[in-house]
Design a protein around this motif. Structure first.
Motif, short mmCIF file in Angstrom:
data_model
loop_
_atom_site.label_atom_id
_atom_site.label_comp_id
_atom_site.label_asym_id
_atom_site.label_seq_id
_atom_site.Cartn_x
_atom_site.Cartn_y
_atom_site.Cartn_z
N PHE A 136 46.35 32.47 27.51
CA PHE A 136 46.68 31.06 27.36
C PHE A 136 48.18 30.82 27.26
O PHE A 136 48.66 29.73 27.54
CB PHE A 136 45.99 30.47 26.12
CG PHE A 136 46.03 28.98 26.07
CD1 PHE A 136 45.07 28.23 26.72
CD2 PHE A 136 47.05 28.32 25.40
CE1 PHE A 136 45.12 26.85 26.70
CE2 PHE A 136 47.11 26.94 25.38
CZ PHE A 136 46.13 26.21 26.02
N ARG B 152 37.04 21.07 22.79
CA ARG B 152 37.10 21.50 21.40
C ARG B 152 37.22 23.00 21.29
O ARG B 152 38.03 23.53 20.54
CB ARG B 152 35.83 21.04 20.66
CG ARG B 152 35.80 19.56 20.41
CD ARG B 152 34.40 19.12 20.01
NE ARG B 152 34.41 17.72 19.64
CZ ARG B 152 34.62 17.31 18.38
NH1 ARG B 152 34.81 18.19 17.43
NH2 ARG B 152 34.62 16.02 18.12
N LEU C 244 38.38 25.06 23.40
CA LEU C 244 39.70 25.50 23.85
C LEU C 244 40.75 25.29 22.76
O LEU C 244 41.55 26.18 22.46
CB LEU C 244 40.09 24.73 25.11
CG LEU C 244 41.34 25.20 25.84
CD1 LEU C 244 41.25 26.67 26.16
CD2 LEU C 244 41.55 24.39 27.09
N HIS C 245 40.72 24.13 22.15
CA HIS C 245 41.68 23.85 21.09
C HIS C 245 41.48 24.80 19.91
O HIS C 245 42.45 25.32 19.36
CB HIS C 245 41.54 22.41 20.62
CG HIS C 245 42.11 21.42 21.57
ND1 HIS C 245 41.56 20.18 21.78
CD2 HIS C 245 43.17 21.50 22.39
CE1 HIS C 245 42.28 19.54 22.68
NE2 HIS C 245 43.25 20.32 23.07
N LEU C 246 40.26 25.02 19.55
CA LEU C 246 39.98 25.92 18.45
C LEU C 246 40.49 27.32 18.75
O LEU C 246 41.11 27.98 17.91
CB LEU C 246 38.47 25.96 18.16
CG LEU C 246 37.98 25.13 16.98
CD1 LEU C 246 38.31 23.67 17.19
CD2 LEU C 246 36.49 25.31 16.80
N THR D 281 42.77 28.32 20.90
CA THR D 281 44.22 28.44 20.93
C THR D 281 44.81 28.35 19.52
O THR D 281 45.78 29.02 19.20
CB THR D 281 44.83 27.35 21.82
OG1 THR D 281 44.34 26.08 21.39
CG2 THR D 281 44.46 27.57 23.26
N GLY D 282 44.21 27.50 18.71
CA GLY D 282 44.65 27.43 17.32
C GLY D 282 44.50 28.77 16.64
O GLY D 282 45.41 29.23 15.93
N ALA E 167 44.40 31.69 18.11
CA ALA E 167 45.35 32.62 18.71
C ALA E 167 46.72 32.45 18.07
O ALA E 167 47.42 33.42 17.77
CB ALA E 167 45.44 32.39 20.22
N LEU E 168 47.09 31.20 17.84
CA LEU E 168 48.36 30.91 17.20
C LEU E 168 48.40 31.47 15.78
O LEU E 168 49.38 32.08 15.35
CB LEU E 168 48.58 29.39 17.18
CG LEU E 168 49.99 28.88 17.40
CD1 LEU E 168 50.59 29.54 18.62
CD2 LEU E 168 49.96 27.39 17.56
N ALA E 169 47.30 31.26 15.07
CA ALA E 169 47.23 31.77 13.70
C ALA E 169 47.30 33.30 13.70
O ALA E 169 47.94 33.90 12.84
CB ALA E 169 45.94 31.30 13.03
N SER F 132 48.81 35.22 15.82
CA SER F 132 50.14 35.73 16.12
C SER F 132 51.04 35.66 14.91
O SER F 132 51.99 36.44 14.79
CB SER F 132 50.75 34.93 17.27
OG SER F 132 50.97 33.60 16.86
N PHE G 247 49.80 23.08 14.88
CA PHE G 247 48.62 23.25 15.71
C PHE G 247 47.78 24.44 15.29
O PHE G 247 46.58 24.50 15.57
CB PHE G 247 49.02 23.41 17.17
CG PHE G 247 47.87 23.28 18.12
CD1 PHE G 247 47.50 22.02 18.58
CD2 PHE G 247 47.14 24.38 18.52
CE1 PHE G 247 46.42 21.88 19.43
CE2 PHE G 247 46.06 24.24 19.37
CZ PHE G 247 45.69 22.99 19.83
N ASP G 248 48.38 25.39 14.60
CA ASP G 248 47.60 26.54 14.16
C ASP G 248 46.56 26.17 13.12
O ASP G 248 45.74 27.00 12.73
CB ASP G 248 48.52 27.65 13.65
CG ASP G 248 49.53 27.12 12.64
OD1 ASP G 248 49.50 25.91 12.37
OD2 ASP G 248 50.32 27.92 12.14
N VAL H 200 44.39 23.87 13.69
CA VAL H 200 43.19 23.48 14.42
C VAL H 200 42.19 24.64 14.37
O VAL H 200 42.53 25.76 14.71
CB VAL H 200 43.53 23.14 15.88
CG1 VAL H 200 42.26 22.78 16.64
CG2 VAL H 200 44.53 22.02 15.95
N PHE I 250 41.33 15.01 19.71
CA PHE I 250 40.30 15.31 20.70
C PHE I 250 40.09 14.13 21.63
O PHE I 250 40.07 14.26 22.85
CB PHE I 250 38.98 15.66 20.02
CG PHE I 250 39.02 16.99 19.34
CD1 PHE I 250 39.18 18.16 20.08
CD2 PHE I 250 38.87 17.09 17.97
CE1 PHE I 250 39.22 19.38 19.46
CE2 PHE I 250 38.90 18.32 17.35
CZ PHE I 250 39.08 19.47 18.10
N LEU J 100 52.61 29.56 21.75
CA LEU J 100 52.09 30.91 21.79
C LEU J 100 53.13 31.87 22.35
O LEU J 100 53.36 32.96 21.82
CB LEU J 100 50.83 30.96 22.65
CG LEU J 100 49.51 31.02 21.92
CD1 LEU J 100 48.35 31.03 22.89
CD2 LEU J 100 49.47 32.25 21.05
#
Lengths: 295, 295
Positions: free
Chosen positions: A118, A158, A160-162, A164-165, A167-169, A171, B118-119, B121, B147, B168
DNA sequence: CGATCAGTTGAAGGGTCTCAACGCGAGTGG
DNA sequence: CCACTCGCGTTGAGACCCTTCAACTGATCG
């Protein structure tokens, strides 16, 4: 900040977004011809990612290609044109960045029900590479379908957002890892994090199999691979866990978590419990007071 | 606090030193073009994020709340219930994670046209905290609106995906930073990255003002703040740059970038071998092949 | 059975951390 | 106005953890 939307389909733009999703999936055929194996559908993806069943049945028949990889196979190379994002159905991956001198920096380990690739959204190319650590398979969602899907199918948006969120967390957990100066603490954090993710997948959090080599762990933690080996030995000596090559069993989970919390000491906090004499291969907790804040 | 609009117009700088911050903002072309006049609707947000004008005018009248913060003010605390995500309109933020012992691990520096929060989410709470490093303002998009917005307004959906993708990618840069064991190399990478981001904002990539303290940088890089100070001195001694507290001027950009690419091992040899300061082509002692893993 | 690789362990050297001390600017209140 | 405090930034010195080089084991493979 510069170009944004123009990457994928600048000619299309707003008008194309009104096109029926199904029509755009003609591209699936191309992908299948490109070597993608069996095909699945969106409901499988959504179930995998934990979407509500009430949302799923509405879109159960939208096809989504699937791709299988053997251990060591590359999902995408660094610098490669980004054509899709991926959702891991089974298996494990590592993502990494290769430096100019060939040094391989591992950035993340990605498992079941997580997103891959992503970070290429917004850039035209993958900033990282991804290889399978074991036999794996992923759902393939083409970039040009992603926008349409997330708009027309709320469940996908939803999910997708979850993802990526998360994934961000994740990292940011990497930073936490490297924040700990002591190598043993880094390894302990790594194991605790791994344990939690195993539990989230319904597997045992106390006993599991490492899919990655010591070198990968070393790169991920930012230390030499010999240091990882030594740190494993240290944690074993202190009774936190048992290790046999890649088989890990955590013996004292709570103590390990406490140990994993030790960080670089903040400037204003002064450890008074100083005992200069016990510093050799000894107490599971409280050794090396220099790096542990007094609890 | 000495804050200044660093960059291309040094002439206007000296005069504006004593002027009130808000007044100065109006005098700068960038801010004037972006519309300081409190245009708190979606079109402003989309323009800020670089969306196409053709998409913007369609939704120009959707209101989006704005929030202003003074230097040092908290946007959201760690563990706080996540109610919104934020887009930085003006200013700079740092996000960080506070350890159990009070150690503050800085995770990212976030500037204009980037996402914040955003993390959260997918989790109900913010895994990190965010504070303003200077007077700033952000667009506030409530979670429950996110959303719906991304589904009904294609431009917003695109912008959101692009921004998260960039976030990211940024977070992987942090890993790159910490991967270099030599402290001077870490700092060099940090400065190079900062330089690129300044350029992306239309400001000078060679001369800029650091908004963050040495401690923040140290935490971000994973070293002690004294080491950051020493590394600055080293880079200055080697002729890469000039530093006055928080004013940084890069003298040899190309050489600095080359130096920033060196991974592991004595930054010494590279830095000191500037007898002939035409030392641009430097194969950084490639004896680090040991770290390459299997492919 | 050599060859290669992953993993472990030892020894030596060096980079970074910690603990100090110092200069400096800003905010404060006498 | 000035002494005072406090935080930021710099620099020095010693301790120590990690890196590096090295040798060794065991497993996989052709």
């Amino acid at each position: 900040m510069d170009r944004m939307i123009e990457g994928q389909d600048q000619g299309a733009q707003a008008a194309s977004f009104q096109i029926d999703t199904m029509l755009r999936f003609k591209s699936v055929a191309n992908f299948a011809a490109a070597g993608v194996g069996e095909r699945s559908n969106l409901s499988g993806l959504l179930q995998l990612m934990g979407a509500e069943m009430s949302d799923v049945h509405l879109v159960a028949d939208t096809p989504v290609p699937l791709r299988s990889l053997r251990a060591g196979e590359v999902l995408f190379h660094e610098g490669e044109r980004a054509e899709a994002i991926y959702f891991v159905r089974v298996g494990t991956f590592k993502t990494f960045h290769t430096g100019a001198d060939g040094y391989e920096q591992v950035l993340s380990f990605v498992g079941r029900a997580e997103v891959l690739g992503f970070d290429a959204v917004g850039l035209q190319r993958h900033p990282t590479a991804a290889v399978a650590l074991e036999n794996s398979s992923v759902y393939v969602v083409l970039m040009r379908d992603m926008f349409a899907l997330s708009q027309h199918i709320s469940a996908f948006g939803r999910v997708l957002h979850l993802a990526t969120g998360c994934a961000l967390a994740h990292s940011s957990e990497l930073a936490d890892m490297m924040a700990a100066v002591a190598a043993e603490v880094r390894l302990a954090r790594f194991l605790v994090q791994l344990s939690k993710r195993m539990a989230a997948c319904g597997q045992s959090p106390r006993r599991f199999h490492l899919r990655m080599s010591r070198r990968d762990i070393a790169s991920y933690l930012g230390v030499a691979h010999e240091t990882v080996s030594r740190s494993f030995s240290a944690l074993v000596n202190w009774g936190y866990l048992q290790v046999n090559i890649r088989e890990v069993e955590i013996l004292k989970m709570d103590a390990l978590k406490v140990f994993a919390c030790s960080t670089r000491r903040p400037a204003d906090e002064i450890g008074r419990s100083h005992d200069a004499f016990l510093h050799l291969t000894r107490p599971p907790v409280g050794h090396r007071e220099l790096y542990n804040a007094s609890l």
